[in-house]
Design a protein around this motif. Structure first.
Motif, PDB file in Angstrom:
ATOM      1  N   LYS A 200      60.135 -10.260  -5.921  1.00 43.18           N
ATOM      2  CA  LYS A 200      59.977 -10.966  -7.195  1.00 43.18           C
ATOM      3  C   LYS A 200      60.878 -10.475  -8.319  1.00 43.18           C
ATOM      4  O   LYS A 200      61.176 -11.225  -9.230  1.00 43.18           O
ATOM      5  CB  LYS A 200      58.524 -10.832  -7.674  1.00 43.18           C
ATOM      6  CG  LYS A 200      57.555 -11.670  -6.865  1.00 43.18           C
ATOM      7  CD  LYS A 200      56.261 -11.914  -7.624  1.00 43.18           C
ATOM      8  CE  LYS A 200      55.416 -12.966  -6.959  1.00 43.18           C
ATOM      9  NZ  LYS A 200      54.297 -12.458  -6.192  1.00 43.18           N
TER      10      LYS A 200
ATOM     11  N   GLU B 238      45.900 -13.154  -6.344  1.00 44.76           N
ATOM     12  CA  GLU B 238      45.826 -14.477  -6.977  1.00 44.76           C
ATOM     13  C   GLU B 238      45.736 -15.555  -5.907  1.00 44.76           C
ATOM     14  O   GLU B 238      46.108 -15.344  -4.758  1.00 44.76           O
ATOM     15  CB  GLU B 238      47.070 -14.738  -7.831  1.00 44.76           C
ATOM     16  CG  GLU B 238      48.346 -14.767  -7.010  1.00 44.76           C
ATOM     17  CD  GLU B 238      49.575 -15.299  -7.746  1.00 44.76           C
ATOM     18  OE1 GLU B 238      49.414 -15.870  -8.837  1.00 44.76           O
ATOM     19  OE2 GLU B 238      50.672 -15.150  -7.202  1.00 44.76           O
TER      20      GLU B 238
ATOM     21  N   LYS C  95      46.220 -10.357 -17.885  1.00 48.42           N
ATOM     22  CA  LYS C  95      46.622 -11.671 -17.362  1.00 48.42           C
ATOM     23  C   LYS C  95      46.144 -12.780 -18.273  1.00 48.42           C
ATOM     24  O   LYS C  95      44.939 -12.919 -18.499  1.00 48.42           O
ATOM     25  CB  LYS C  95      46.010 -11.906 -15.974  1.00 48.42           C
ATOM     26  CG  LYS C  95      46.449 -10.901 -14.929  1.00 48.42           C
ATOM     27  CD  LYS C  95      45.899 -11.230 -13.553  1.00 48.42           C
ATOM     28  CE  LYS C  95      46.543 -10.322 -12.523  1.00 48.42           C
ATOM     29  NZ  LYS C  95      46.144 -10.645 -11.151  1.00 48.42           N
TER      30      LYS C  95
ATOM     31  N   GLU D 290      52.632  -5.930  -1.326  1.00 51.07           N
ATOM     32  CA  GLU D 290      52.167  -7.321  -1.488  1.00 51.07           C
ATOM     33  C   GLU D 290      52.633  -8.199  -0.348  1.00 51.07           C
ATOM     34  O   GLU D 290      53.704  -7.981   0.211  1.00 51.07           O
ATOM     35  CB  GLU D 290      52.763  -7.903  -2.773  1.00 51.07           C
ATOM     36  CG  GLU D 290      51.977  -7.551  -3.999  1.00 51.07           C
ATOM     37  CD  GLU D 290      52.580  -8.181  -5.250  1.00 51.07           C
ATOM     38  OE1 GLU D 290      52.537  -9.417  -5.369  1.00 51.07           O
ATOM     39  OE2 GLU D 290      53.081  -7.427  -6.086  1.00 51.07           O
TER      40      GLU D 290
ATOM     41  N   LEU E 211      46.055  -2.328  -8.675  1.00 49.38           N
ATOM     42  CA  LEU E 211      45.955  -1.984  -7.254  1.00 49.38           C
ATOM     43  C   LEU E 211      47.323  -1.542  -6.767  1.00 49.38           C
ATOM     44  O   LEU E 211      48.321  -2.229  -7.000  1.00 49.38           O
ATOM     45  CB  LEU E 211      45.491  -3.192  -6.439  1.00 49.38           C
ATOM     46  CG  LEU E 211      44.087  -3.707  -6.754  1.00 49.38           C
ATOM     47  CD1 LEU E 211      43.814  -4.987  -5.975  1.00 49.38           C
ATOM     48  CD2 LEU E 211      43.036  -2.664  -6.421  1.00 49.38           C
TER      49      LEU E 211
ATOM     50  N   GLU F  25      42.362  -6.279 -15.714  1.00 52.79           N
ATOM     51  CA  GLU F  25      41.897  -5.796 -14.404  1.00 52.79           C
ATOM     52  C   GLU F  25      42.513  -4.491 -13.970  1.00 52.79           C
ATOM     53  O   GLU F  25      43.525  -4.038 -14.498  1.00 52.79           O
ATOM     54  CB  GLU F  25      42.044  -6.875 -13.336  1.00 52.79           C
ATOM     55  CG  GLU F  25      43.439  -7.202 -12.910  1.00 52.79           C
ATOM     56  CD  GLU F  25      43.472  -8.268 -11.808  1.00 52.79           C
ATOM     57  OE1 GLU F  25      42.649  -9.203 -11.819  1.00 52.79           O
ATOM     58  OE2 GLU F  25      44.335  -8.154 -10.944  1.00 52.79           O
ATOM     59  N   GLN F  26      41.844  -3.919 -12.988  1.00 55.79           N
ATOM     60  CA  GLN F  26      42.251  -2.660 -12.376  1.00 55.79           C
ATOM     61  C   GLN F  26      43.583  -2.863 -11.660  1.00 55.79           C
ATOM     62  O   GLN F  26      43.803  -3.904 -11.035  1.00 55.79           O
ATOM     63  CB  GLN F  26      41.139  -2.316 -11.374  1.00 55.79           C
ATOM     64  CG  GLN F  26      41.407  -1.279 -10.351  1.00 55.79           C
ATOM     65  CD  GLN F  26      40.480  -1.476  -9.131  1.00 55.79           C
ATOM     66  OE1 GLN F  26      39.925  -2.551  -8.884  1.00 55.79           O
ATOM     67  NE2 GLN F  26      40.305  -0.403  -8.374  1.00 55.79           N
TER      68      GLN F  26
HETATM   69  P1  AMP Z   1      49.909 -12.899 -10.508  1.00 57.23           P
HETATM   70  O1  AMP Z   1      50.533 -13.962 -11.385  1.00 57.23           O
HETATM   71  O2  AMP Z   1      48.447 -12.749 -10.660  1.00 57.23           O
HETATM   72  O3  AMP Z   1      50.368 -13.014  -9.080  1.00 57.23           O
HETATM   73  O4  AMP Z   1      50.581 -11.526 -10.955  1.00 57.23           O
HETATM   74  C1  AMP Z   1      51.984 -11.357 -10.943  1.00 57.23           C
HETATM   75  C2  AMP Z   1      52.337 -10.064 -10.277  1.00 57.23           C
HETATM   76  O5  AMP Z   1      51.731  -8.971 -10.965  1.00 57.23           O
HETATM   77  C3  AMP Z   1      51.826  -9.940  -8.848  1.00 57.23           C
HETATM   78  O6  AMP Z   1      52.698 -10.520  -7.932  1.00 57.23           O
HETATM   79  C4  AMP Z   1      51.727  -8.452  -8.689  1.00 57.23           C
HETATM   80  O7  AMP Z   1      52.992  -7.910  -8.385  1.00 57.23           O
HETATM   81  C5  AMP Z   1      51.333  -7.972 -10.035  1.00 57.23           C
HETATM   82  N1  AMP Z   1      49.871  -7.784 -10.138  1.00 57.23           N
HETATM   83  C6  AMP Z   1      48.966  -8.688 -10.534  1.00 57.23           C
HETATM   84  N2  AMP Z   1      47.721  -8.175 -10.519  1.00 57.23           N
HETATM   85  C7  AMP Z   1      47.845  -6.908 -10.088  1.00 57.23           C
HETATM   86  C8  AMP Z   1      46.920  -5.846  -9.863  1.00 57.23           C
HETATM   87  N3  AMP Z   1      45.618  -5.989 -10.091  1.00 57.23           N
HETATM   88  N4  AMP Z   1      47.404  -4.690  -9.401  1.00 57.23           N
HETATM   89  C9  AMP Z   1      48.728  -4.516  -9.180  1.00 57.23           C
HETATM   90  N5  AMP Z   1      49.647  -5.458  -9.386  1.00 57.23           N
HETATM   91  C10 AMP Z   1      49.221  -6.650  -9.836  1.00 57.23           C
END
Ligand code: AMP
Ligand code: GLY
Length: 423
Positions: free
Chosen positions: A220, A289, A149, A198, A194, A191-192
């Motif tokens: 999404k 997030e 990220k 969602e 998961l 990160e790990q």
């Molecule tokens: P974010 O911008 O942090 O919401 O990440 C975008 C998308 O990536 C999220 O809506 C999740 O679908 C996926 N995602 C982010 N972090 C993780 C995680 N640690 N494990 C699994 N999927 C993730």
């Protein structure tokens, strides 16, 4: 009261409809708005990151409250700008100051906040370009897939999920050393992964107390079966049927309360929405997030279910009397389907006429990337319209939306026909 909404999407159109129905609303403005908000409010042709232009508009139109839709004006400090200006400091801003907006503006800030307050989240480490070796070692210690990220705002594109270790190392190098996402990837959170389902959880807070708004599930990916590129969101359902009372009690105890308490402990003022992206792993919630605003298209299913006078709720944020508010939520299920321009989220054409909007029955059409040109409604963005319906269950609501979508046409129109497929 005179109100100014900042933004131009379906979220802001949904805000405008709700605010317009408030008995406290006198004149309503949206900057820059779209063809939908134009019918409900007066659009002002102002960029929402142009703070001096916003100041002029606020003074000229005697605005009493500014409701901020998107994250970037918040991260750029619009609320701080108002507080620091003697002519603006009496104007109420719905949306946090820049310190709190870091929860969205910096993934590392959010991770440190989560860890400091023992809020469940994926294990992680943050690296800069001098720590490539450590970053690669950390990747090797994790099972695939690998989650990378960009720390800063990257227009929703800064998260990569990669199955192959070598490719993950390559991408990590590009992010840190070749500025793949510009300055946003000067730091990268690794990160790990998961595995779970969602959901989007929304909270409103005056900094002291909080109220939980309806939850929603966002779809999404561009393609059916959740395949293909990430988008801003192709559809949403509120409430998602897999969210029950016991799970929400866990969310409140393990996530929402410690978040509000954490803000207080860290002396971070907050007046506005908190959007907590959650993942449900074996019945336990983890934070993916924080966003410091409402979601889009989630607002198009959450707001139609709120039955309160929304300006009374917003005033209680300002007066710090949110605790006394009783939220009234429609127990029907709301769904929305987003109609997009073919090619989105990559290149797409604009300026195509939208026809059929006069024939809609029992759905609400929220305009997003649509403007009025020569008295015609034409496409102006990737996500064009959100078609929302409410009914006793999500399947009924979906069939109402899909029936109405069949009456709408614009060149290269695309939408997912499988919203709710996984429920
Ligand atoms: P974010 O911008 O942090 O919401 O990440 C975008 C998308 O990536 C999220 O809506 C999740 O679908 C996926 N995602 C982010 N972090 C993780 C995680 N640690 N494990 C699994 N999927 C993730
Ligand atoms: N729909 C996700 C978001 O607003 O970020």
């Amino acid at each position: 009261m005179n109100i100014l909404i900042l933004g131009s999407g379906g979220r802001e159109h949904a805000f405008a409809e709700k605010i317009k129905s408030s008995k406290l609303c006198n004149n309503l403005f949206v900057a820059p708005g779209n063809s939908g908000t134009e019918k409900t409010a007066k659009n002002l042709n102002i960029d929402y990151n142009d703070f001096p232009a916003i100041k002029n508009a606020v003074l000229q139109n005697r605005i009493n409250m500014v409701v901020v839709g998107p994250e970037d004006p918040l991260v750029n400090g619009i609320h701080d700008y108002f507080l620091g200006d003697s002519e603006l400091k009496h104007v109420i801003v719905i949306g946090p100051q820049s310190m709190a907006a870091q929860l969205e503006g910096s993934k590392n800030f959010a991770k440190e906040f989560l860890n400091r307050h023992s809020i469940p989240t994926a294990i992680h480490k943050t690296f800069n370009k001098n720590q490539i070796d450590e970053a690669n070692n950390f990747l090797e210690s994790l099972p695939p897939p690998y989650v990378l990220k960009a720390d800063g705002l990257a227009a929703g594109k800064g998260v990569l999920i990669i199955n192959d270790l070598k490719e993950a190392k390559n991408e990590l190098y590009k992010m840190l050393c070749e500025q793949k996402f510009g300055e946003a990837s000067n730091q990268v959170v690794v990160e790990q992964f998961l595995k779970g389902i969602e959901l989007s959880c929304f909270v409103i807070t005056d900094g002291d107390s909080y109220k939980i708004l309806p939850t929603a599930k966002d779809y999404k990916r561009i393609g059916e079966g959740d395949k293909g590129l990430n988008t801003g969101g192709m559809g949403a359902i509120s409430p998602p049927p897999f969210v029950d009372k016991i799970f929400m009690e866990k969310v409140e105890t393990k996530i929402i309360k410690p978040t509000i308490e954490g803000l207080k402990k860290d002396q971070i003022p907050y007046q506005g929405f908190i959007f907590i992206g959650l993942i449900k792993v074996k019945n336990e919630p983890f934070v993916i997030e924080y966003n410091v605003r409402m979601g889009d298209p989630e607002t198009e299913v959450v707001f139609p279910r709120i039955q309160n006078d929304i300006l009374e709720v917003f005033m209680s944020l300002h007066n710090k009397t949110l605790l006394d508010q009783h939220l009234l939520i429609d127990n029907k299920t709301a769904v929305t389907i987003v109609l997009v321009s073919g090619g989105y989220p990559e290149n797409y054409e604009k300026g195509h006429e939208i026809i059929g909007l006069g024939k809609i029955d029992s759905s609400i059409i929220f305009h997003a990337g649509a403007i009025t040109k020569n008295r015609k409604v034409v496409t102006s963005g990737g996500r064009v319209l959100a078609v929302t319906s409410l009914s006793k269950n999500y399947k009924d609501a979906l069939s109402i939306s899909y029936k109405n979508i069949s009456k709408i046409y614009f060149k290269n129109m695309y939408y997912r026909k499988d919203i709710g497929f996984d429920l």
